[in-house]
Design a protein around this motif. Structure first.
Motif, short mmCIF file in Angstrom:
data_model
loop_
_atom_site.label_atom_id
_atom_site.label_comp_id
_atom_site.label_asym_id
_atom_site.label_seq_id
_atom_site.Cartn_x
_atom_site.Cartn_y
_atom_site.Cartn_z
N PHE A 195 0.67 -4.61 1.45
CA PHE A 195 1.63 -3.71 0.81
C PHE A 195 1.94 -4.04 -0.65
O PHE A 195 2.74 -3.34 -1.27
N HIS A 196 1.32 -5.06 -1.20
CA HIS A 196 1.77 -5.49 -2.53
C HIS A 196 1.58 -4.39 -3.58
O HIS A 196 2.36 -4.28 -4.50
N ASP A 197 0.53 -3.57 -3.41
CA ASP A 197 0.26 -2.52 -4.40
C ASP A 197 0.47 -1.13 -3.82
O ASP A 197 -0.09 -0.16 -4.33
N ILE A 198 1.27 -1.01 -2.79
CA ILE A 198 1.45 0.29 -2.14
C ILE A 198 2.02 1.32 -3.13
O ILE A 198 1.77 2.52 -3.00
N GLY A 199 2.74 0.84 -4.13
CA GLY A 199 3.30 1.75 -5.14
C GLY A 199 2.25 2.35 -6.07
O GLY A 199 2.51 3.34 -6.76
N ARG A 200 1.06 1.76 -6.11
CA ARG A 200 0.03 2.23 -7.05
C ARG A 200 -0.41 3.67 -6.79
O ARG A 200 -0.77 4.40 -7.71
N PHE A 201 -0.45 4.05 -5.50
CA PHE A 201 -0.99 5.37 -5.14
C PHE A 201 -0.06 6.47 -5.62
O PHE A 201 -0.48 7.46 -6.21
N ASP A 238 7.74 0.30 -12.84
CA ASP A 238 7.18 -0.89 -12.21
C ASP A 238 6.63 -0.54 -10.82
O ASP A 238 7.37 -0.09 -9.94
N HIS A 239 5.33 -0.77 -10.63
CA HIS A 239 4.71 -0.31 -9.37
C HIS A 239 5.16 -1.15 -8.17
O HIS A 239 5.09 -0.70 -7.03
N ALA A 240 5.64 -2.38 -8.42
CA ALA A 240 6.15 -3.19 -7.30
C ALA A 240 7.47 -2.61 -6.80
O ALA A 240 7.67 -2.42 -5.59
N TYR A 272 8.11 -9.67 -6.67
CA TYR A 272 7.75 -10.67 -7.68
C TYR A 272 6.25 -10.78 -7.93
O TYR A 272 5.82 -11.59 -8.74
N HIS A 273 5.43 -9.98 -7.21
CA HIS A 273 3.98 -10.23 -7.34
C HIS A 273 3.47 -9.96 -8.74
O HIS A 273 2.48 -10.56 -9.16
N ASN A 274 4.16 -9.07 -9.47
CA ASN A 274 3.63 -8.68 -10.80
C ASN A 274 4.58 -9.01 -11.95
O ASN A 274 4.37 -8.55 -13.06
N ALA A 311 -3.58 -14.70 -4.89
CA ALA A 311 -4.58 -13.86 -4.22
C ALA A 311 -4.86 -12.60 -5.05
O ALA A 311 -6.02 -12.19 -5.21
N ASP A 312 -3.80 -12.02 -5.58
CA ASP A 312 -3.92 -10.80 -6.38
C ASP A 312 -4.76 -11.07 -7.64
O ASP A 312 -5.68 -10.32 -7.97
N LYS A 313 -4.45 -12.15 -8.31
CA LYS A 313 -5.18 -12.47 -9.54
C LYS A 313 -6.66 -12.71 -9.25
O LYS A 313 -7.52 -12.27 -10.01
FE LIG Z 1 0.18 -5.01 -8.17
#
Ligand SMILES: [Fe+2]
Length: 264
Positions: free
Chosen positions: A72-78, A94-96, A126-128, A150-152
């Protein structure tokens, strides 16, 4: 804190994710490609987080929690792409934070323990962010560090694939709509020479964003992540697509020293 996250919940949440992402379909191939890039990124980040998690000795419940955070870390991207046609947080939102709102509005995490829900939302939040706050719980900061690593790892994979693509086609979304102008910004140079993360507001062209990405090594938390960076040659691949320049050589010396010291 004892973390309990059942395997069945992970399976259910993965199905929810697939159904949710399938709602975003575009006739235009460029837009569809950007959705696919983010879906595939998410799938690979779940693999990366499990890989790091296992190497640092997490148990099954903890690995399940880590996997959900990655899912779910990037669920906001869509929704961000649907609303604004860009992945630039600077120009939109902020997509987070957007992702957290979606998870809450759709009650996606309701079957999880409340403390586990809080950990998921805090790690996504806090992921981004440029840096982590001090006043959070140790567990929240631990999972935030894990998802950031992991994201990086996967963003490095996406951008190095892109920088070394054979077809030469440009993707302005991956370039964050930055101009391909010569030189590097003074602020970017100064930050990296001081082993600091580059602030996005100082990024003015494609060289700067490549340097910002190389400088993420100063924000890596776990030794297995450094091992991946070295084995996959991400830093060399970014250096190869930057101009010949003494200043850039200085920066990469500092970056490579940092990686080697972290592997001792
Ligand atoms: Fe992200």
């Amino acid at each position: 804190m004892k973390i309990i996250v059942d395997n069945n919940i992970v399976t259910d949440l993965k199905s929810w994710f697939t159904g949710y992402v399938n709602n975003f379909k575009y006739g235009d191939p460029d837009s569809q490609r950007n959705i696919d890039i983010k879906r595939e990124h998410t799938e690979r980040v779940t693999g990366e987080i499990i890989n790091i998690g296992k190497q640092i000795g997490l148990n099954g419940n903890e690995l399940n929690l880590a996997e959900i955070i990655a899912l779910f870390h990037d669920i906001g991207r869509f929704e961000q792409y649907m609303l604004y046609n860009t992945f630039s947080d600077q120009r939109t939102e902020d997509h987070a934070d957007l992702g957290i709102k979606i998870l809450q509005k759709q009650n996606v995490l309701d079957n999880l323990d409340i403390e586990v829900q809080k950990l998921i939302l805090c790690s996504i939040k806090y992921h981004n962010k440029p840096s982590l706050p001090r006043e959070e719980t140790r567990t929240c900061l631990f999972y935030s560090r894990l998802i950031r690593d992991a994201d990086k790892l996967d963003i490095w994979r996406v951008v190095t694939d892109y920088y070394h693509r054979k077809n030469g086609e440009r993707n302005v979304a991956l370039e964050l709509e930055l101009p391909d102008t010569p030189g590097i910004s003074k602020e970017v140079y100064n930050a990296l020479m001081n082993k600091q993360i580059v602030d996005m507001k100082n990024v003015r062209n494609i060289n700067d964003i490549k340097l910002l990405q190389a400088g993420w090594v100063f924000d890596i938390n776990f030794k297995p992540t450094f091992e991946c960076i070295k084995n996959r040659r991400y830093i060399e691949m970014i250096r190869d697509v930057l101009p010949v320049s003494e200043k850039i050589d200085y920066i990469f010396n500092i970056i490579n020293c940092h990686i080697n010291q972290s592997l001792i």
